[in-house]
Scaffold this active site. Structure first.
Site, PDB file in Angstrom:
ATOM      1  N   ASP A  53       1.000  -1.314  -0.034  1.00 57.88           N
ATOM      2  CA  ASP A  53      -0.043  -0.002  -0.056  1.00 57.88           C
ATOM      3  C   ASP A  53       0.868   1.271   0.123  1.00 57.88           C
ATOM      4  O   ASP A  53       0.382   2.211  -0.108  1.00 57.88           O
ATOM      5  CB  ASP A  53      -1.009   0.077   1.119  1.00 57.88           C
ATOM      6  CG  ASP A  53      -0.581   0.113   2.590  1.00 57.88           C
ATOM      7  OD1 ASP A  53       0.893  -0.166   2.642  1.00 57.88           O
ATOM      8  OD2 ASP A  53      -1.172   0.237   3.521  1.00 57.88           O
ATOM      9  N   SER A  54       2.149   1.002   0.028  1.00 65.48           N
ATOM     10  CA  SER A  54       3.220   2.245  -0.186  1.00 65.48           C
ATOM     11  C   SER A  54       2.772   2.843  -1.669  1.00 65.48           C
ATOM     12  O   SER A  54       3.215   3.960  -2.037  1.00 65.48           O
ATOM     13  CB  SER A  54       4.605   1.608  -0.112  1.00 65.48           C
ATOM     14  OG  SER A  54       4.711   0.677  -0.999  1.00 65.48           O
ATOM     15  N   LYS A 120      -1.050  -9.285   3.369  1.00 62.23           N
ATOM     16  CA  LYS A 120      -0.240  -8.742   4.546  1.00 62.23           C
ATOM     17  C   LYS A 120      -1.030  -7.684   5.399  1.00 62.23           C
ATOM     18  O   LYS A 120      -1.626  -6.797   4.721  1.00 62.23           O
ATOM     19  CB  LYS A 120       0.910  -7.828   3.899  1.00 62.23           C
ATOM     20  CG  LYS A 120       1.945  -7.142   5.134  1.00 62.23           C
ATOM     21  CD  LYS A 120       3.379  -7.086   4.484  1.00 62.23           C
ATOM     22  CE  LYS A 120       3.296  -5.537   3.970  1.00 62.23           C
ATOM     23  NZ  LYS A 120       2.889  -4.453   4.629  1.00 62.23           N
ATOM     24  N   GLU A 122      -1.087  -5.046   9.073  1.00 63.56           N
ATOM     25  CA  GLU A 122      -0.328  -4.313  10.060  1.00 63.56           C
ATOM     26  C   GLU A 122      -0.943  -4.346  11.373  1.00 63.56           C
ATOM     27  O   GLU A 122      -2.039  -4.111  11.547  1.00 63.56           O
ATOM     28  CB  GLU A 122      -0.107  -3.185   9.549  1.00 63.56           C
ATOM     29  CG  GLU A 122       0.643  -2.759   8.174  1.00 63.56           C
ATOM     30  CD  GLU A 122       0.714  -1.209   7.772  1.00 63.56           C
ATOM     31  OE1 GLU A 122       0.401  -0.457   8.649  1.00 63.56           O
ATOM     32  OE2 GLU A 122       1.178  -0.882   6.843  1.00 63.56           O
ATOM     33  N   GLU A 189       9.693  -3.805  10.208  1.00 63.31           N
ATOM     34  CA  GLU A 189       9.958  -2.580   9.370  1.00 63.31           C
ATOM     35  C   GLU A 189      10.651  -1.488  10.552  1.00 63.31           C
ATOM     36  O   GLU A 189      10.046  -1.285  11.669  1.00 63.31           O
ATOM     37  CB  GLU A 189       8.866  -1.759   8.979  1.00 63.31           C
ATOM     38  CG  GLU A 189       9.410  -0.274   8.273  1.00 63.31           C
ATOM     39  CD  GLU A 189       8.120   0.024   7.252  1.00 63.31           C
ATOM     40  OE1 GLU A 189       7.134  -0.883   7.236  1.00 63.31           O
ATOM     41  OE2 GLU A 189       8.205   1.141   6.685  1.00 63.31           O
TER      42      GLU A 189
HETATM   43  O1  KIV Z   1       3.847  -0.937   1.596  1.00 66.40           O
HETATM   44  C1  KIV Z   1       4.767  -1.607   1.429  1.00 66.40           C
HETATM   45  O2  KIV Z   1       5.417  -1.272   0.520  1.00 66.40           O
HETATM   46  C2  KIV Z   1       5.275  -2.247   2.694  1.00 66.40           C
HETATM   47  C3  KIV Z   1       6.924  -2.396   2.819  1.00 66.40           C
HETATM   48  C4  KIV Z   1       7.642  -0.921   2.966  1.00 66.40           C
HETATM   49  C5  KIV Z   1       7.230  -3.455   3.550  1.00 66.40           C
HETATM   50  O3  KIV Z   1       4.853  -2.554   3.459  1.00 66.40           O
END
Ligand code: KIV
Length: 271
Positions: A53-54, A120, A122, A189
Site C-alpha cells: 500500500d506504499s 499482509k 499491519e 520495519e
Molecule cells: O507497503 C509497502 O511497500 C510495505 C513495505 C515497505 C514493507 O509495507
C-alpha cells in the site's frame, strides 16, 4: 559469494520460503506495482513481489498509505499478476479493511481473487484472531510489526520502533503470538537490528526486514528507492541504479547483495 540470483525455475510457495529459512538462504522481496516491473523481477529471481500500500505514496502521490482503498489494491495486484510467472505475490490490505476478522475475510478474499497468493496486515496481538480466521480458511498471511505506516498518526511519525526494553518486549511477544496464530511471514520495519535478530531466531515463520539490519531471513525494498526515484530516501534504502547504470542491473545488484548478505550494511541499519 555463497549465493547469486538467477531466474526462478519453479513457482515460489510458502513452503519454498520456509525451506529457505531452514537452509539459511536469504530470499528477495521487492515492493512493486505494475506488470513490466513484475516481469523484470522474474528474470532477476525475486522470490516475493509485494504489492504494497506504499503505492499510495510511490504511485498515487499521497503523503501516507491511509487514503489507499481496496480498489487501488485490486487494480495493482491484477497488474502485477499479469506480469508475474513464478514469484509469490503478496497483497497489502489497506487501512481499515481488516478491523474485524469478518471484514478481513471478505477483503482478503478480493485480494486473493485479484491474483495475490498471500495478504499482509499491519499490527500486533489484536490481529491473532484474524490471522487464525484467514489461515484456517486457506489464506496465507504476512504480519507486519515495528513501524506500521497505517498507524503513523498513533506512532507520531515514521520513526524507528522498539528502541527501549518495553516496546522491544511488546514487539517480540506480538511476533510470538502471531507465529503461534499461524502467520506465514513477518515483515519487520524500522526496528533495531538486535531486536530483529532476536525475533528471527525466536519465530518459525520467515522474517523480512526493511530497516531491520541484515539478520532477518529476507529483505524488502520499495522499487522507487532501488531506482533512486525517492526525493528524500530513507536511511535504510539504497539507490542501486547509480552503481548499476540500468534498471535490470539495479534489480540484479540488489538481489545479489541481499543473497550475499552485503546489503544492508551498517549505514542502512538502526543500532
Ligand atoms: O507497503 C509497502 O511497500 C510495505 C513495505 C515497505 C514493507 O509495507
Amino acid at each position: 559469494m555463497p549465493y547469486g540470483p538467477s531466474a526462478l525455475t519453479k513457482p515460489v510457495t510458502v513452503q519454498t520460503l520456509q525451506r529457505m529459512k531452514a537452509d539459511g538462504e536469504k530470499f528477495i522481496t521487492v515492493a512493486l506495482y505494475d506488470a513490466p516491473m513484475a516481469a523484470m523481477a522474474q528474470k532477476t529471481g525475486v522470490e516475493v513481489l509485494l504489492v504494497g500500500d506504499s503505492l499510495g505514496m510511490t504511485v498515487l502521490g499521497y503523503d501516507s498509505t491511509i487514503p489507499v482503498t481496496m480498489d487501488h489494491m485490486i487494480y495493482h495486484v491484477e497488474a502485477v499478476a499479469r506480469g508475474n510467472k513464478k514469484s509469490l505475490i503478496m497483497g497489502d490490505m489497506p487501512f481499515m479493511t481488516y478491523a474485524t476478522p469478518e471484514q478481513a475475510l471478505a477483503n482478503a478474499t478480493r485480494i486473493m481473487q485479484a491474483g495475490a497468493h498471500m495478504v499482509k496486515i499491519e499490527g500486533g496481538a489484536w490481529l491473532a484472531e484474524t490471522v487464525r480466521m484467514l489461515t484456517d480458511r486457506g489464506i496465507p498471511v504476512c504480519a507486519h510489526l515495528g513501524l506500521t505506516p497505517q498507524s503513523v498518526h498513533k506512532l507520531g511519525g515514521f520513526r524507528v520502533q522498539g528502541r527501549d526494553e518495553d516496546t522491544a518486549g511488546t514487539i517480540l511477544s506480538d511476533a510470538a503470538l502471531l507465529d503461534e496464530a499461524g502467520a506465514d511471514l513477518l515483515v519487520l520495519e524500522c526496528v533495531p537490528s538486535t531486536l530483529a535478530r532476536r525475533i528471527t531466531e525466536a519465530v518459525s515463520m520467515p522474517t523480512i526486514g526493511i530497516g531491520a539490519g541484515r539478520d532477518t531471513d529476507a529483505q524488502v525494498l520499495v522499487i522507487n528507492d532501488i531506482l533512486g526515484l525517492t526525493e528524500k530516501p530513507p536511511k535504510f534504502s539504497k539507490n542501486f541504479l547509480v552503481e548499476a547504470g540500468d534498471i535490470p542491473g539495479a534489480l540484479h545488484k540488489y538481489a545479489e547483495d541481499v543473497k550475499a548478505g552485503t546489503f544492508p550494511d551498517d549505514s542502512h541499519t538502526f543500532g
